[in-house]
Write a protein that holds these residues in place. Structure first.
Motif, PDB file in Angstrom:
ATOM      1  N   ALA A  29      17.835 -32.254 -14.044  1.00  0.00           N
ATOM      2  CA  ALA A  29      16.842 -32.079 -15.094  1.00  0.00           C
ATOM      3  C   ALA A  29      16.079 -33.404 -15.233  1.00  0.00           C
ATOM      4  O   ALA A  29      16.508 -34.430 -14.697  1.00  0.00           O
ATOM      5  CB  ALA A  29      17.546 -31.722 -16.399  1.00  0.00           C
ATOM      6  N   PRO A  30      14.979 -33.419 -15.974  1.00  0.00           N
ATOM      7  CA  PRO A  30      14.239 -34.672 -16.139  1.00  0.00           C
ATOM      8  C   PRO A  30      15.119 -35.850 -16.594  1.00  0.00           C
ATOM      9  O   PRO A  30      14.986 -36.956 -16.066  1.00  0.00           O
ATOM     10  CB  PRO A  30      13.163 -34.316 -17.173  1.00  0.00           C
ATOM     11  N   VAL A  31      16.040 -35.621 -17.524  1.00  0.00           N
ATOM     12  CA  VAL A  31      16.906 -36.713 -17.983  1.00  0.00           C
ATOM     13  C   VAL A  31      17.837 -37.178 -16.870  1.00  0.00           C
ATOM     14  O   VAL A  31      18.130 -38.367 -16.746  1.00  0.00           O
ATOM     15  CB  VAL A  31      17.688 -36.322 -19.257  1.00  0.00           C
ATOM     16  N   ASP A  32      18.304 -36.254 -16.022  1.00  0.00           N
ATOM     17  CA  ASP A  32      19.154 -36.620 -14.898  1.00  0.00           C
ATOM     18  C   ASP A  32      18.385 -37.493 -13.912  1.00  0.00           C
ATOM     19  O   ASP A  32      18.884 -38.525 -13.451  1.00  0.00           O
ATOM     20  CB  ASP A  32      19.653 -35.373 -14.154  1.00  0.00           C
ATOM     21  N   LEU A  33      17.178 -37.070 -13.586  1.00  0.00           N
ATOM     22  CA  LEU A  33      16.358 -37.807 -12.637  1.00  0.00           C
ATOM     23  C   LEU A  33      16.032 -39.204 -13.174  1.00  0.00           C
ATOM     24  O   LEU A  33      16.072 -40.187 -12.433  1.00  0.00           O
ATOM     25  CB  LEU A  33      15.077 -37.033 -12.326  1.00  0.00           C
ATOM     26  N   ALA A  34      15.769 -39.296 -14.474  1.00  0.00           N
ATOM     27  CA  ALA A  34      15.468 -40.592 -15.086  1.00  0.00           C
ATOM     28  C   ALA A  34      16.687 -41.519 -15.071  1.00  0.00           C
ATOM     29  O   ALA A  34      16.552 -42.726 -14.842  1.00  0.00           O
ATOM     30  CB  ALA A  34      14.968 -40.407 -16.517  1.00  0.00           C
ATOM     31  N   GLN A  45      16.057 -23.697 -14.155  1.00  0.00           N
ATOM     32  CA  GLN A  45      16.905 -24.589 -13.357  1.00  0.00           C
ATOM     33  C   GLN A  45      17.974 -23.804 -12.600  1.00  0.00           C
ATOM     34  O   GLN A  45      18.255 -24.094 -11.435  1.00  0.00           O
ATOM     35  CB  GLN A  45      17.536 -25.653 -14.249  1.00  0.00           C
TER      36      GLN A  45
END
Length: 118
Positions: free
Chosen positions: A30-35, A17
């Motif tokens: 990150a994936p959690v941010d995008l979600a 990243q």
């Protein structure tokens, strides 16, 4: 009160990243941010608990110090873990707003060492 909030917040990044941030000049999350629809940040006081909870056992981690003043009202302080207010960035993290970054290191007492500009 807005004037009592810190001027810096911190983002934990994997090596991949961080490389993307350096290469592209921005990090969309990150994936959690995008979600969740925003980039999760932590204050200095929240950083060690964030690392311990969400990054335990991971290697090749880095900490970026983010200038919150550069984002003004695009950072929202919202309740999260244990009701604490966390800074959430509702747009990509721009490299130009990162004032310092470095590998995640811990001090003797176990707290995460903050990157220092210079």
């Amino acid at each position: 009160m807005a004037d009592e909030r810190p001027m810096l917040a911190y983002k934990v990044l994997t090596g991949e990243q961080l490389a993307a941030l350096e290469r592209d000049g921005r990090f969309d999350g990150a994936p959690v941010d995008l979600a969740d629809g925003f980039v999760h940040l932590s204050t200095a006081a929240q950083l060690t608990a964030t690392v311990d909870k969400h990054f335990a056992g991971q290697d090749d981690l880095h900490v970026a110090a983010v200038d919150l003043e550069a984002y003004a009202d695009r950072v929202r302080w919202e309740a999260a873990r244990e009701g604490q207010l966390f800074p959430h960035l509702y747009e990509p993290l721009l490299l130009e707003t990162v004032v310092a970054y470095g590998p995640l290191e811990r001090l003797e007492d176990g707290t995460v060492k903050l990157p220092i500009a210079g």
